[in-house]
Design a protein around this motif. Sequence first.
Motif, PDB file in Angstrom:
ATOM      1  N   TYR A  62      16.096  53.464  59.682  1.00 28.65           N
ATOM      2  CA  TYR A  62      15.067  52.586  60.249  1.00 28.65           C
ATOM      3  C   TYR A  62      15.693  51.557  61.172  1.00 28.65           C
ATOM      4  O   TYR A  62      16.723  50.961  60.850  1.00 28.65           O
ATOM      5  N   TRP A  68      11.386  43.459  57.705  1.00 25.75           N
ATOM      6  CA  TRP A  68      10.140  44.162  58.037  1.00 25.75           C
ATOM      7  C   TRP A  68       9.108  44.007  56.931  1.00 25.75           C
ATOM      8  O   TRP A  68       9.397  44.235  55.756  1.00 25.75           O
ATOM      9  N   ASP A  69       7.888  43.600  57.327  1.00 29.16           N
ATOM     10  CA  ASP A  69       6.776  43.471  56.388  1.00 29.16           C
ATOM     11  C   ASP A  69       5.480  43.782  57.130  1.00 29.16           C
ATOM     12  O   ASP A  69       4.540  43.004  57.095  1.00 29.16           O
ATOM     13  N   GLY A  71       3.936  47.120  57.155  1.00 28.45           N
ATOM     14  CA  GLY A  71       3.397  48.438  56.803  1.00 28.45           C
ATOM     15  C   GLY A  71       4.287  49.547  57.345  1.00 28.45           C
ATOM     16  O   GLY A  71       5.472  49.361  57.565  1.00 28.45           O
ATOM     17  N   GLU A  73       5.066  52.369  55.843  1.00 22.30           N
ATOM     18  CA  GLU A  73       5.951  52.918  54.822  1.00 22.30           C
ATOM     19  C   GLU A  73       6.057  54.429  54.931  1.00 22.30           C
ATOM     20  O   GLU A  73       5.144  55.107  55.391  1.00 22.30           O
ATOM     21  N   ARG A  75       5.852  57.507  52.794  1.00 22.60           N
ATOM     22  CA  ARG A  75       5.329  57.880  51.480  1.00 22.60           C
ATOM     23  C   ARG A  75       5.897  59.248  51.111  1.00 22.60           C
ATOM     24  O   ARG A  75       5.676  60.232  51.813  1.00 22.60           O
ATOM     25  N   ASP A  85       6.780  54.879  47.838  1.00 20.45           N
ATOM     26  CA  ASP A  85       6.708  54.330  49.186  1.00 20.45           C
ATOM     27  C   ASP A  85       8.001  53.609  49.512  1.00 20.45           C
ATOM     28  O   ASP A  85       8.494  52.812  48.712  1.00 20.45           O
ATOM     29  N   ASN A  87       9.794  51.080  52.195  1.00 20.74           N
ATOM     30  CA  ASN A  87       9.569  50.124  53.278  1.00 20.74           C
ATOM     31  C   ASN A  87      10.583  50.387  54.397  1.00 20.74           C
ATOM     32  O   ASN A  87      11.782  50.490  54.130  1.00 20.74           O
ATOM     33  N   SER A  89      12.494  48.901  56.393  1.00 17.79           N
ATOM     34  CA  SER A  89      13.304  47.746  56.791  1.00 17.79           C
ATOM     35  C   SER A  89      14.508  48.210  57.605  1.00 17.79           C
ATOM     36  O   SER A  89      15.141  49.215  57.263  1.00 17.79           O
ATOM     37  N   SER A 108       1.173  51.135  60.584  1.00 18.21           N
ATOM     38  CA  SER A 108       1.862  49.835  60.605  1.00 18.21           C
ATOM     39  C   SER A 108       1.083  48.865  61.483  1.00 18.21           C
ATOM     40  O   SER A 108       0.261  49.267  62.299  1.00 18.21           O
ATOM     41  N   ARG A 112       6.903  50.373  65.118  1.00 19.94           N
ATOM     42  CA  ARG A 112       7.823  50.806  64.064  1.00 19.94           C
ATOM     43  C   ARG A 112       8.765  51.850  64.654  1.00 19.94           C
ATOM     44  O   ARG A 112       8.330  52.770  65.323  1.00 19.94           O
TER      45      ARG A 112
END
Length: 127
Positions: A62, A68-69, A71, A73, A75, A85, A87, A89, A108, A112
């Motif tokens: 990533y 990162w916050d 969305g 993710e 899955r 899930d 994240n 980051s 997101s 992203r």
Amino acid sequence: LGYTNSDPSIVPRQCQLSRYLPDGSVYVRHLDRCNSTLGEMGLLGWLRAKDYRHRVVTAILYLNSPQWDNGGELRCFGQDEEIRDVNPSGGTLILFDSSKVEHQVLPSSNDRYALTCWFNGTMPSPK
């Protein structure tokens, strides 16, 4: 994973730099390896899936902020539909079996970024 060998001329054979926009863009649930037979796919489908038939390991790095916050993710679906899930980051590296881990990308709220590489090789036959 049971990964046994690879051909140095094709590892990794493909890389993908992805940008998912904050417009609801997702990547639907899928496997990264084609496990279907020639009979199931037909000749044209089988030939088109050539690069997907030999994937054994998926690596995703990533490239977002480490904090990162927003969305987006990853899955992952395990056995018995267990859901995990991840994240996205920045700096996080995910490795998984391309033929067994179904996964999808959730929406997101910010751009992203991810770099995905697929390692080709052979898996041992089930005993």
